[in-house]
Design a protein around this motif. Structure first.
Motif, PDB file in Angstrom:
ATOM      1  N   GLY A  66       0.797  -1.232   0.000  1.00 24.39           N
ATOM      2  CA  GLY A  66       0.000   0.000   0.000  1.00 24.39           C
ATOM      3  C   GLY A  66       0.817   1.263   0.000  1.00 24.39           C
ATOM      4  N   THR A  67       2.103   1.166  -0.333  1.00 18.55           N
ATOM      5  CA  THR A  67       2.984   2.340  -0.279  1.00 18.55           C
ATOM      6  C   THR A  67       2.937   3.167  -1.556  1.00 18.55           C
ATOM      7  OG1 THR A  67       4.843   1.008  -1.078  1.00 18.55           O
ATOM      8  CG2 THR A  67       4.568   1.210   1.320  1.00 18.55           C
ATOM      9  N   THR A  68       2.208   2.683  -2.570  1.00 18.11           N
ATOM     10  CA  THR A  68       2.147   3.387  -3.845  1.00 18.11           C
ATOM     11  C   THR A  68       0.761   3.250  -4.453  1.00 18.11           C
ATOM     12  OG1 THR A  68       3.202   3.577  -6.017  1.00 18.11           O
ATOM     13  CG2 THR A  68       2.967   1.363  -5.136  1.00 18.11           C
ATOM     14  N   SER A  69       0.385   4.179  -5.304  1.00 17.43           N
ATOM     15  CA  SER A  69      -0.915   4.120  -5.972  1.00 17.43           C
ATOM     16  C   SER A  69      -0.897   3.000  -7.012  1.00 17.43           C
ATOM     17  CB  SER A  69      -1.218   5.451  -6.662  1.00 17.43           C
ATOM     18  OG  SER A  69      -0.319   5.657  -7.745  1.00 17.43           O
ATOM     19  N   ASN A  70      -2.092   2.556  -7.430  1.00 17.85           N
ATOM     20  CA  ASN A  70      -2.174   1.510  -8.439  1.00 17.85           C
ATOM     21  C   ASN A  70      -1.490   1.940  -9.740  1.00 17.85           C
ATOM     22  OD1 ASN A  70      -3.503  -0.341  -6.874  1.00 17.85           O
ATOM     23  ND2 ASN A  70      -5.549   0.187  -7.593  1.00 17.85           N
ATOM     24  N   HIS A  71      -1.642   3.205 -10.094  1.00 17.65           N
ATOM     25  CA  HIS A  71      -1.025   3.717 -11.325  1.00 17.65           C
ATOM     26  C   HIS A  71       0.500   3.606 -11.261  1.00 17.65           C
ATOM     27  CE1 HIS A  71      -0.418   6.187 -14.878  1.00 17.65           C
ATOM     28  NE2 HIS A  71       0.445   6.913 -14.192  1.00 17.65           N
ATOM     29  N   ASP A  72       1.080   4.025 -10.147  1.00 16.56           N
ATOM     30  CA  ASP A  72       2.535   3.938 -10.001  1.00 16.56           C
ATOM     31  C   ASP A  72       3.001   2.502  -9.820  1.00 16.56           C
ATOM     32  OD1 ASP A  72       2.910   6.663 -10.285  1.00 16.56           O
ATOM     33  OD2 ASP A  72       2.704   7.059  -8.141  1.00 16.56           O
ATOM     34  N   ALA A  73       2.157   1.681  -9.191  1.00 19.02           N
ATOM     35  CA  ALA A  73       2.513   0.275  -8.991  1.00 19.02           C
ATOM     36  C   ALA A  73       2.687  -0.441 -10.328  1.00 19.02           C
ATOM     37  CB  ALA A  73       1.449  -0.429  -8.159  1.00 19.02           C
ATOM     38  N   LEU A  74       1.863  -0.088 -11.312  1.00 14.13           N
ATOM     39  CA  LEU A  74       1.923  -0.747 -12.613  1.00 14.13           C
ATOM     40  C   LEU A  74       3.266  -0.531 -13.300  1.00 14.13           C
ATOM     41  CD1 LEU A  74      -1.686  -0.030 -13.958  1.00 14.13           C
ATOM     42  CD2 LEU A  74      -0.777  -2.197 -13.102  1.00 14.13           C
ATOM     43  N   LYS A  75       3.968   0.531 -12.942  1.00 17.60           N
ATOM     44  CA  LYS A  75       5.286   0.786 -13.518  1.00 17.60           C
ATOM     45  C   LYS A  75       6.330  -0.195 -12.982  1.00 17.60           C
ATOM     46  CE  LYS A  75       4.293   5.749 -13.888  1.00 17.60           C
ATOM     47  NZ  LYS A  75       4.652   7.110 -13.408  1.00 17.60           N
ATOM     48  N   ARG A  76       5.999  -0.856 -11.872  1.00 13.69           N
ATOM     49  CA  ARG A  76       6.927  -1.802 -11.256  1.00 13.69           C
ATOM     50  C   ARG A  76       6.535  -3.252 -11.548  1.00 13.69           C
ATOM     51  NH1 ARG A  76       6.729   0.503  -5.162  1.00 13.69           N
ATOM     52  NH2 ARG A  76       8.223  -1.206  -4.783  1.00 13.69           N
ATOM     53  N   ILE A  77       5.577  -3.414 -12.470  1.00  9.83           N
ATOM     54  CA  ILE A  77       5.026  -4.728 -12.808  1.00  9.83           C
ATOM     55  C   ILE A  77       5.253  -5.015 -14.290  1.00  9.83           C
ATOM     56  CG2 ILE A  77       2.898  -6.099 -12.948  1.00  9.83           C
ATOM     57  CD1 ILE A  77       1.792  -4.182 -10.736  1.00  9.83           C
ATOM     58  N   GLY A  78       5.576  -6.257 -14.609  1.00  9.08           N
ATOM     59  CA  GLY A  78       5.597  -6.718 -15.998  1.00  9.08           C
ATOM     60  C   GLY A  78       4.487  -7.731 -16.164  1.00  9.08           C
ATOM     61  N   ALA A  79       3.729  -7.646 -17.257  1.00  7.41           N
ATOM     62  CA  ALA A  79       2.576  -8.539 -17.391  1.00  7.41           C
ATOM     63  C   ALA A  79       2.306  -8.919 -18.837  1.00  7.41           C
ATOM     64  CB  ALA A  79       1.331  -7.881 -16.796  1.00  7.41           C
ATOM     65  N   ILE A  80       1.898 -10.171 -19.019  1.00  8.69           N
ATOM     66  CA  ILE A  80       1.387 -10.650 -20.305  1.00  8.69           C
ATOM     67  C   ILE A  80       0.067 -11.361 -20.005  1.00  8.69           C
ATOM     68  CG2 ILE A  80       1.833 -12.015 -22.371  1.00  8.69           C
ATOM     69  CD1 ILE A  80       4.782 -12.085 -21.534  1.00  8.69           C
ATOM     70  N   ILE A  81      -1.042 -10.720 -20.341  1.00  9.51           N
ATOM     71  CA  ILE A  81      -2.343 -11.340 -20.052  1.00  9.51           C
ATOM     72  C   ILE A  81      -3.151 -11.583 -21.316  1.00  9.51           C
ATOM     73  CG2 ILE A  81      -2.476 -10.448 -17.693  1.00  9.51           C
ATOM     74  CD1 ILE A  81      -4.393  -8.293 -18.734  1.00  9.51           C
ATOM     75  N   GLU A  82      -2.568 -11.284 -22.476  1.00 11.03           N
ATOM     76  CA  GLU A  82      -3.214 -11.565 -23.750  1.00 11.03           C
ATOM     77  C   GLU A  82      -2.179 -12.140 -24.705  1.00 11.03           C
ATOM     78  OE1 GLU A  82      -4.796  -7.825 -24.938  1.00 11.03           O
ATOM     79  OE2 GLU A  82      -6.527  -7.923 -23.596  1.00 11.03           O
ATOM     80  N   HIS A  83      -2.616 -12.514 -25.897  1.00 10.00           N
ATOM     81  CA  HIS A  83      -1.674 -13.018 -26.897  1.00 10.00           C
ATOM     82  C   HIS A  83      -0.689 -11.915 -27.277  1.00 10.00           C
ATOM     83  CE1 HIS A  83      -3.668 -16.831 -27.411  1.00 10.00           C
ATOM     84  NE2 HIS A  83      -4.831 -16.240 -27.629  1.00 10.00           N
ATOM     85  N   PRO A  84       0.561 -12.264 -27.539  1.00  6.00           N
ATOM     86  CA  PRO A  84       1.550 -11.266 -27.934  1.00  6.00           C
ATOM     87  C   PRO A  84       1.052 -10.407 -29.098  1.00  6.00           C
ATOM     88  CG  PRO A  84       2.593 -13.407 -27.615  1.00  6.00           C
ATOM     89  CD  PRO A  84       1.118 -13.625 -27.511  1.00  6.00           C
ATOM     90  N   ASN A  85       1.204  -9.110 -28.969  1.00  5.65           N
ATOM     91  CA  ASN A  85       0.673  -8.182 -29.964  1.00  5.65           C
ATOM     92  C   ASN A  85       1.767  -7.221 -30.413  1.00  5.65           C
ATOM     93  OD1 ASN A  85      -1.111  -6.844 -31.611  1.00  5.65           O
ATOM     94  ND2 ASN A  85      -2.013  -5.620 -29.979  1.00  5.65           N
ATOM     95  N   PHE A  86       2.470  -7.593 -31.483  1.00  5.81           N
ATOM     96  CA  PHE A  86       3.535  -6.767 -32.019  1.00  5.81           C
ATOM     97  C   PHE A  86       3.257  -6.475 -33.489  1.00  5.81           C
ATOM     98  CE2 PHE A  86       5.556  -9.198 -28.551  1.00  5.81           C
ATOM     99  CZ  PHE A  86       6.108  -8.156 -27.814  1.00  5.81           C
ATOM    100  N   TYR A  87       4.003  -5.537 -34.064  1.00  9.59           N
ATOM    101  CA  TYR A  87       3.846  -5.222 -35.485  1.00  9.59           C
ATOM    102  C   TYR A  87       4.498  -6.325 -36.317  1.00  9.59           C
ATOM    103  CZ  TYR A  87       2.058  -0.613 -34.357  1.00  9.59           C
ATOM    104  OH  TYR A  87       1.275   0.415 -33.885  1.00  9.59           O
ATOM    105  N   PRO A  88       3.731  -6.984 -37.188  1.00 11.91           N
ATOM    106  CA  PRO A  88       4.222  -8.167 -37.905  1.00 11.91           C
ATOM    107  C   PRO A  88       5.458  -7.928 -38.763  1.00 11.91           C
ATOM    108  CG  PRO A  88       1.835  -7.972 -38.115  1.00 11.91           C
ATOM    109  CD  PRO A  88       2.313  -6.702 -37.479  1.00 11.91           C
ATOM    110  N   SER A  89       5.547  -6.762 -39.419  1.00 10.35           N
ATOM    111  CA  SER A  89       6.649  -6.529 -40.348  1.00 10.35           C
ATOM    112  C   SER A  89       7.898  -5.985 -39.683  1.00 10.35           C
ATOM    113  CB  SER A  89       6.204  -5.564 -41.456  1.00 10.35           C
ATOM    114  OG  SER A  89       5.145  -6.136 -42.200  1.00 10.35           O
ATOM    115  N   MET A  90       7.771  -5.613 -38.405  1.00 12.39           N
ATOM    116  CA  MET A  90       8.919  -5.072 -37.677  1.00 12.39           C
ATOM    117  C   MET A  90       9.700  -6.184 -37.000  1.00 12.39           C
ATOM    118  SD  MET A  90       7.094  -1.624 -36.140  1.00 12.39           S
ATOM    119  CE  MET A  90       8.332  -1.391 -34.872  1.00 12.39           C
ATOM    120  N   SER A  91      10.989  -5.981 -36.856  1.00 15.43           N
ATOM    121  CA  SER A  91      11.842  -6.971 -36.205  1.00 15.43           C
ATOM    122  C   SER A  91      11.645  -6.934 -34.690  1.00 15.43           C
ATOM    123  CB  SER A  91      13.309  -6.680 -36.523  1.00 15.43           C
ATOM    124  OG  SER A  91      13.709  -5.459 -35.901  1.00 15.43           O
TER     125      SER A  91
END
Length: 298
Positions: A66-91
């Motif tokens: 509880g030392t940080t807001s949810n918005h700031d907490a998200l900056k300290r989190i890495g997450a994958i909750i959907e299928h990978p979504n990248f630009y197909p033609s980019m490396s």
């Protein structure tokens, strides 16, 4: 020990459907937690709520004590909750550079993260040429660019072949060894058993168990035991506090254990009661056996 995430009576309804039913969970720093359950058990909804993309019906959660807001907490989190979504033609490099720009993090980490997920040799290949496993590994690299304190993965091996599953598992173990806390949702018992230290078991939104994987229930496996006087053996076993369910089979008795037992002591006590054992084998209960027993009892 520092608490990364604390969930208290978190509940979610979709109309008359209860997707998550008053879940309580505390995630401590440095562990690998698994949310285990079949499809539709509430795993993804739970992750969605703590990542602030699904609104809870009731209950609450707090990040980093509880030392940080949810918005700031998200900056300290890495997450994958959907299928990978990248630009197909980019490396891979180009896609990760774009992620760095969006997240406002330094591009210096890109090579390091690509090495971690074993994609350095394909860093200049277009995303559309990647296999499903490579796409998932690139997504993990993307989620790690900000050096998160916790990595959240929703079904990270879904759809992968055995080799792809093993690669993801190895990566998760390397990330955990570096001290990063991990929370992953999975319907695969084998995956949870091999990578997780703690597990939350869900079925139809209800929490059936929460705690260390190796203490998933009070069951300590079973013994297979027999004697010439099986009736006397059965009576002898029924008086023991460590004995749960006794099942009779053609080749002996199967006894569920509620406590750790000393096989030598059982043999000695049986002999002292005039029972000579002809069979005594101990079988440790697998996570699959425990999961089936848990879900069948509720």
């Amino acid at each position: 020990m520092e608490t990364i995430l604390e969930i208290n009576q978190l509940h979610k309804n979709y109309g008359t459907l209860t997707a998550v039913d008053h879940i309580t969970l505390k995630i401590q720093k440095g562990h690998v937690y698994g949310i285990l359950g079949p499809n539709g058990s509430g795993k993804s909804t739970t992750l969605g709520m703590v990542l602030n993309v699904v609104n809870p019906t009731s209950g609450n959660y707090k990040w980093f004590e509880g030392t940080t807001s949810n918005h700031d907490a998200l900056k300290r989190i890495g997450a994958i909750i959907e299928h990978p979504n990248f630009y197909p033609s980019m490396s891979a490099i180009q896609n990760l550079e774009l992620v760095c720009k969006i997240k406002n993090v330094d591009k210096i980490k890109i090579q390091e993260k690509l090495a971690l997920v074993d994609l350095l040799e394909r860093k200049h290949s277009p995303f559309k040429t990647y296999s499903l496993g490579m796409k998932q590994r690139l997504a993990i690299a993307s989620a790690l660019l900000n050096d998160p304190e916790i990595l959240i993965l929703d079904e990270p091996t879904n759809g992968l072949d055995p080799q792809g599953i093993r690669q993801i598992r190895d990566i998760i173990q390397k990330i955990a060894a570096s001290g990063t806390t991990i929370l992953l949702a999975s319907h695969l018992l084998d995956e949870v058993e091999k990578v997780c230290s703690h597990v939350l078991v869900l079925r139809k939104g209800k929490m059936l168990y929460s705690g260390p994987v190796d203490e998933m229930n009070h069951n300590h496996g079973s013994i297979f035991i027999d004697a010439n006087d099986r009736a006397a053996l059965h009576s002898f076993l029924k008086e023991k506090t460590y004995v749960g369910k006794i099942s009779t089979h053609e080749d002996g008795l199967e006894v569920t254990l509620y406590e750790e037992i000393d096989m030598t002591q059982i043999n000695k006590e049986a002999f002292e009661n005039g029972i000579v054992l002809s069979k005594l084998l101990h079988k440790k209960q697998s996570l699959e056996d425990q999961f089936i027993e848990l879900t069948s009892q509720n």
